[in-house]
Design a protein around this motif. Sequence first.
Motif, mmCIF file in Angstrom:
data_model
loop_
_atom_site.group_PDB
_atom_site.id
_atom_site.type_symbol
_atom_site.label_atom_id
_atom_site.label_comp_id
_atom_site.label_asym_id
_atom_site.label_seq_id
_atom_site.Cartn_x
_atom_site.Cartn_y
_atom_site.Cartn_z
ATOM 1 N N UNK A 122 0.835 -1.207 0.000
ATOM 2 C CA UNK A 122 0.000 0.000 0.000
ATOM 3 C C UNK A 122 0.869 1.256 0.000
ATOM 4 N N UNK A 123 1.891 1.276 0.839
ATOM 5 C CA UNK A 123 2.780 2.438 0.922
ATOM 6 C C UNK A 123 3.527 2.631 -0.391
ATOM 7 N N UNK A 124 4.078 1.552 -0.917
ATOM 8 C CA UNK A 124 4.850 1.639 -2.159
ATOM 9 C C UNK A 124 3.989 2.137 -3.308
ATOM 10 N N UNK A 125 2.748 1.671 -3.350
ATOM 11 C CA UNK A 125 1.847 2.092 -4.420
ATOM 12 C C UNK A 125 1.559 3.583 -4.332
ATOM 13 N N UNK A 126 1.321 4.080 -3.116
ATOM 14 C CA UNK A 126 1.016 5.497 -2.933
ATOM 15 C C UNK A 126 2.212 6.394 -3.212
ATOM 16 N N UNK A 127 3.418 5.858 -3.019
ATOM 17 C CA UNK A 127 4.618 6.662 -3.201
ATOM 18 C C UNK A 127 5.219 6.542 -4.597
ATOM 19 N N UNK A 128 4.642 5.683 -5.411
ATOM 20 C CA UNK A 128 5.267 5.335 -6.689
ATOM 21 C C UNK A 128 5.543 6.532 -7.590
ATOM 22 N N UNK A 129 4.636 7.511 -7.603
ATOM 23 C CA UNK A 129 4.803 8.636 -8.514
ATOM 24 C C UNK A 129 5.478 9.841 -7.862
ATOM 25 N N UNK A 130 5.751 9.762 -6.584
ATOM 26 C CA UNK A 130 6.241 10.953 -5.890
ATOM 27 C C UNK A 130 7.620 10.803 -5.266
ATOM 28 N N UNK A 131 8.135 9.581 -5.172
ATOM 29 C CA UNK A 131 9.395 9.403 -4.465
ATOM 30 C C UNK A 131 10.414 8.617 -5.294
ATOM 31 N N UNK A 132 10.603 9.054 -6.535
ATOM 32 C CA UNK A 132 11.630 8.459 -7.375
ATOM 33 C C UNK A 132 12.856 9.351 -7.304
ATOM 34 N N UNK A 133 13.898 8.828 -6.719
ATOM 35 C CA UNK A 133 15.121 9.600 -6.516
ATOM 36 C C UNK A 133 15.781 9.904 -7.865
ATOM 37 N N UNK A 134 16.394 11.094 -8.010
ATOM 38 C CA UNK A 134 17.090 11.447 -9.259
ATOM 39 C C UNK A 134 18.145 10.419 -9.671
#
Length: 252
Positions: A122-134
């Motif tokens: 659930x956490x990974x799904x919610x963060x998928x579009x917002x927490x991709x490191x450069x």
Amino acid sequence: MYKVLLVEDDKTLRLIYSKMKTWSECGFVIEKEVDNGKKALQVLENEEFDLIFTDIKMPFMDGIEMLRQLSDKDNTTPVIFASSYDDFEYARQGLILGAFDYLLKPVAPKKLADVLKRVKAHIDKNQAETRIDPVVENVLKDLNVDPNHDSFVAQIASYCSIHYRDNLIVDDFASAHGYSKDYFSKIFKQHFSITFHEFCSRVKVAYAIALLRTGNYKAYEISEMLGYSSVDYFTKIFKGITGTTPSKYKIR
């Protein structure tokens, strides 16, 4: 590791929970403990957690009231209740208010593991579009993979952005996200043209290069930071991808 706020008024239970290996095995760590909902809300004013694991009946403020106030503040941190059989009605109220799930006491490790895996997904799904490191974005660019229009790629990229220090194993990711190992490996290869293990190695080496460029860390320190079992193995992986060793890597 995902950070857990443990809210439990029973000191013995807090100790039992803290000793359970299930947390670390599922990628979680109990970061802080408090003994009632009021203290939990005070802590949450200044700190962020990935999960709240709480008792229901506690002095000063119970778990239901704590969840109600969290909802009023638009705090969407997943909440898991631990309750006795007699507290089922309270647990039902918690689910109505938006609790992620509840577990019956005494909490069995396998039951806890099942819930934690779902929380992690659930956490990974919610963060998928917002927490991709450069750093991870650059690896994707080198592979000509675009996370902006592919939720599967974004999910992988987010996961590696958060867990690049961990020992990334295909079985863990696949089971946590509801895939069989073989199916996940097949889909991953179709998207990335390399294996999950190869991609994770490239991500770790990319982070290693970023750390080397700071000039602040030695190879063995970076090896430890990235979760390698030995600096020799880290050097082997690094050289296989870059063509040179970490110690000879030039700061550009």
